[in-house]
Design a protein around this motif. Structure first.
Motif, PDB file in Angstrom:
ATOM      1  N   GLU A   1       0.830  -1.210   0.000  1.00  0.00           N
ATOM      2  CA  GLU A   1       0.000   0.000   0.000  1.00  0.00           C
ATOM      3  C   GLU A   1       0.865   1.262   0.000  1.00  0.00           C
ATOM      4  O   GLU A   1       0.577   2.228  -0.706  1.00  0.00           O
ATOM      5  CB  GLU A   1      -0.912  -0.021   1.223  1.00  0.00           C
TER       6      GLU A   1
ATOM      7  N   ARG B   1       2.416   1.636  -3.405  1.00  0.00           N
ATOM      8  CA  ARG B   1       1.394   2.083  -4.362  1.00  0.00           C
ATOM      9  C   ARG B   1       1.128   3.582  -4.225  1.00  0.00           C
ATOM     10  O   ARG B   1       1.034   4.301  -5.218  1.00  0.00           O
ATOM     11  CB  ARG B   1       0.100   1.308  -4.127  1.00  0.00           C
ATOM     12  N   ASP B   2       0.995   4.061  -2.981  1.00  0.00           N
ATOM     13  CA  ASP B   2       0.736   5.495  -2.781  1.00  0.00           C
ATOM     14  C   ASP B   2       1.892   6.339  -3.321  1.00  0.00           C
ATOM     15  O   ASP B   2       1.683   7.386  -3.940  1.00  0.00           O
ATOM     16  CB  ASP B   2       0.522   5.784  -1.296  1.00  0.00           C
TER      17      ASP B   2
ATOM     18  N   THR C   1       1.530   8.850  -6.465  1.00  0.00           N
ATOM     19  CA  THR C   1       1.819  10.271  -6.216  1.00  0.00           C
ATOM     20  C   THR C   1       2.878  10.799  -7.178  1.00  0.00           C
ATOM     21  O   THR C   1       2.734  11.896  -7.741  1.00  0.00           O
ATOM     22  CB  THR C   1       2.285  10.466  -4.768  1.00  0.00           C
TER      23      THR C   1
ATOM     24  N   LEU D   1      -4.362  10.230  -7.690  1.00  0.00           N
ATOM     25  CA  LEU D   1      -4.419  10.828  -6.355  1.00  0.00           C
ATOM     26  C   LEU D   1      -5.665  10.375  -5.602  1.00  0.00           C
ATOM     27  O   LEU D   1      -5.622  10.129  -4.381  1.00  0.00           O
ATOM     28  CB  LEU D   1      -4.379  12.352  -6.467  1.00  0.00           C
TER      29      LEU D   1
ATOM     30  N   ALA E   1      -4.988   6.829  -4.519  1.00  0.00           N
ATOM     31  CA  ALA E   1      -3.965   6.720  -3.477  1.00  0.00           C
ATOM     32  C   ALA E   1      -4.460   7.192  -2.124  1.00  0.00           C
ATOM     33  O   ALA E   1      -4.083   6.623  -1.089  1.00  0.00           O
ATOM     34  CB  ALA E   1      -2.726   7.517  -3.891  1.00  0.00           C
ATOM     35  N   PHE E   2      -5.302   8.208  -2.110  1.00  0.00           N
ATOM     36  CA  PHE E   2      -5.713   8.804  -0.839  1.00  0.00           C
ATOM     37  C   PHE E   2      -7.181   8.582  -0.524  1.00  0.00           C
ATOM     38  O   PHE E   2      -7.790   9.332   0.237  1.00  0.00           O
ATOM     39  CB  PHE E   2      -5.390  10.303  -0.839  1.00  0.00           C
TER      40      PHE E   2
END
Length: 592
Positions: free
Chosen positions: A181, A184-185, A189, A236, A239-240
């Protein structure tokens, strides 16, 4: 990076030979097959069941993206074999297809598709930043693209090692959902920031290019920027934990698929623009003025900023349509330059929007069709340049003559006049010493009268050479001086706000002076009027008498000389002189 290498390989082939029809058909057929395969995999494969109805939407959009980039790239490649942009678009379409192999239930294709799952968005970034020639310009742009490729591939392999991507993932090692995770973020980003930076690069290019003048290019740049924004928004949001990830994905696919369609529409618009050549040929049947020729070329090329400049070999410079010298280096700093040759000689140059360089056929056809008219325009520009040079030369001659007159007037005033005055004083002293001799006194009186007469004549000559009162006190006082000495009554009216340039005052003075001299010699007038004033940015001098008329502006050297003085300052001298009706002299001189 693999896609970039594919595009470079295709480009090397394009640079050596034009694309054959058989190769074009093969690429088109393979592209269609890839699109159909993606459609089928999306409908029946694994991992496309996030929401009800999404598999069909994803299937259509994925196939559309693959097909649009392959077919549009193929069309560009055929039209511009020397450009990398077409092969790069084809590579983007096929890489997008390969990424859909992640939906295959076979280990190797699934692993390959998952490994390059994030490469297509980066390749779209590459395509958009490489417009229009397929080459990345500038180290900063290349760093962005290379960083994005490295992030998309390297971090994806790390994710596949720690993540759980199903039983067909051959690279699965130690599953760790937390590490996967975080990676991946970071991956999403970095790619998002790269895309947003790409939007900034596109904006800076538009800013440095000045105001865009060609609507198809503006729309294309906006489509590129919108596609990059949607990619960044999607990553984005994923990811968030943003909302509507599936809908954002659909919108991103739509914008990415529309970019090549907009580009293709621009190409078709450029092709339709060639039909304007017929209208240009019709216009060229008439002998167009240089400015009209420039406007006709601007309409045909759809570039209102276009400038046409002519090469004048005798002056070793370029000149605009009015014959004024032009610094082509300064004008062409933010625009492209196309040189125009005729019969082996350089005749002109077009300064135009740099995007026209992508349409060399259109530029070549337009310049070839307008070749004769451009050569005629160059001859007219050369004539205007010669007239401008002649006008400047005449002004310089008159200025030089005026300076010489001032020098002579000063020499007479400070030399001969002073010596005559000193001689008159010396004779007065001598008369006092010989006070008792009547004959000597009489002869000395005669000598002093001759000296006084000589002084008066010398002052008249000096005033004729250059009126010192004009330099010292201005035009109004100088005109009052000559009208007071005029042999006929003169009504003088001067309406000026302050002093003017000395050259203007000198010309106005001589117009009045020469006119009054002609009135005294030839007009047999009983009255005259002199009016001097400003009108619409010009100094207007009117001299009217009630004499017999008949002044000859051609044979009279005085009036001809006045006309030369006035015209040297871009002015105009007119004389109305009917027999028996007096004479009217009017001079109009620009005073800006």
């Amino acid at each position: 990076m693999a896609a970039s290498a594919i595009a470079a390989g295709l480009d090397r082939h394009a640079a050596t030979a034009p694309l054959r029809a058989s190769v074009s058909w093969a690429i088109a057929i393979v592209g269609c097959a890839a699109a159909v395969t993606s459609f089928v995999l999306a409908l029946g494969g694994e991992g496309v069941d996030v929401e009800l109805g999404e598999p069909l939407v994803i299937a259509v959009l994925t196939a559309f993206v693959t097909l649009s980039y392959v077919l549009c790239g193929l069309f560009v490649w055929r039209r511009r074999p020397a450009s990398r942009f077409g092969p790069l678009m084809i590579a983007a379409g096929f890489v997008n297809f390969v990424s859909t192999l992640v939906w295959v239930r076979s280990d190797v294709p699934h692993t390959v598709g998952q490994a390059i799952d994030l490469v297509p968005p980066v390749l779209f970034l590459h395509v958009f930043l490489a417009f229009p020639d397929g080459r990345l310009r500038g180290r900063f742009v290349r760093v962005i693209v290379v960083t994005s490729y490295a992030t998309a591939i390297a971090l994806e392999l790390v994710r596949m090692h720690f993540g759980e991507f199903g039983p067909h993932n051959l690279l699965e090692g130690h599953a760790n959902a937390r590490v996967e995770e975080v990676v991946r973020d970071i991956q999403f980003t970095i790619v998002s920031v790269s895309c947003l930076t790409g939007v900034g690069v596109l904006a800076v290019r538009r800013w440095h290019a000045g105001k865009p003048l060609r609507r198809s290019l503006v729309l294309l740049m906006d489509a590129f920027a919108l596609g990059l924004v949607m990619i960044a928004f999607l990553f984005l949001s994923a990811a968030f934990g943003g909302p509507w990830v599936a809908q954002i994905r659909w919108a991103a696919f739509v914008t990415l698929a529309l970019a090549p369609v907009v580009f293709l529409a621009g190409l078709f618009q450029a092709r339709l623009a060639r039909s304007a050549l017929g209208e240009l040929v019709v216009e060229l049947r008439v002998d167009l003025a240089p400015s009209d020729l420039r406007d006709a070329l601007a309409r045909t090329l759809r570039d209102r900023s276009l400038d046409l400049v002519y090469w004048l070999p005798e002056f070793a410079t370029y000149a605009d349509v009015d014959g004024h010298p032009v610094d082509i280096g300064r004008l062409g700093r933010r625009r492209a330059t196309t040189l125009i040759d005729r019969k082996g000689e350089h005749v002109a140059a077009l300064l135009h929007d740099s995007s026209l360089q992508d349409e060399p056929e259109l530029l070549g056809a337009v310049t070839a069709a307008a070749g004769m008219a451009i050569e005629n325009g160059r001859l007219q520009a050369d004539l205007r340049a010669r007239l401008e040079e002649l006008r400047g030369s005449r002004a310089r001659v008159i200025d030089a003559g005026q300076k010489e007159r001032q020098r002579l007037e000063r020499n007479l005033h400070d030399g001969a006049q002073q010596r005559l005055i000193a001689l008159s004083l010396e004779l007065s002293l001598l008369e006092q010493r010989l006070g008792g001799d009547p004959e000597a006194t009489t002869r000395l009186d005669q000598a002093r009268r001759q000296i006084a007469l000589s002084l008066e004549e010398l002052r008249d000559v000096a005033r004729g050479i250059h009126p010192a009162v004009l330099s010292g006190h201005g035009l109004q006082v100088a005109l009052e001086s000559i009208t007071a000495r005029a042999p006929v009554p003169v009504r003088l009216t001067v309406e000026l706000d302050g002093r003017m340039q000395e050259r203007l005052e000198v010309v106005a003075y001589y117009v009045v002076s020469e006119s009054l001299t002609n009135i005294a010699k030839h007009a047999r007038a009983t009255h005259a009027t002199v009016d001097v004033g400003r009108e619409d940015g010009r100094v207007v001098v009117d001299v009217v008498d009630d004499g017999i008329g008949g002044a000859d502006t051609e044979r009279g050297s005085g009036l001809r000389g006045l006309a030369d003085r006035v015209e040297a300052l871009d002015g105009r001298l007119r004389v109305w002189t009917p027999h028996g009706g007096g004479t009217h002299v009017k001079a109009e001189i620009p005073c800006a």
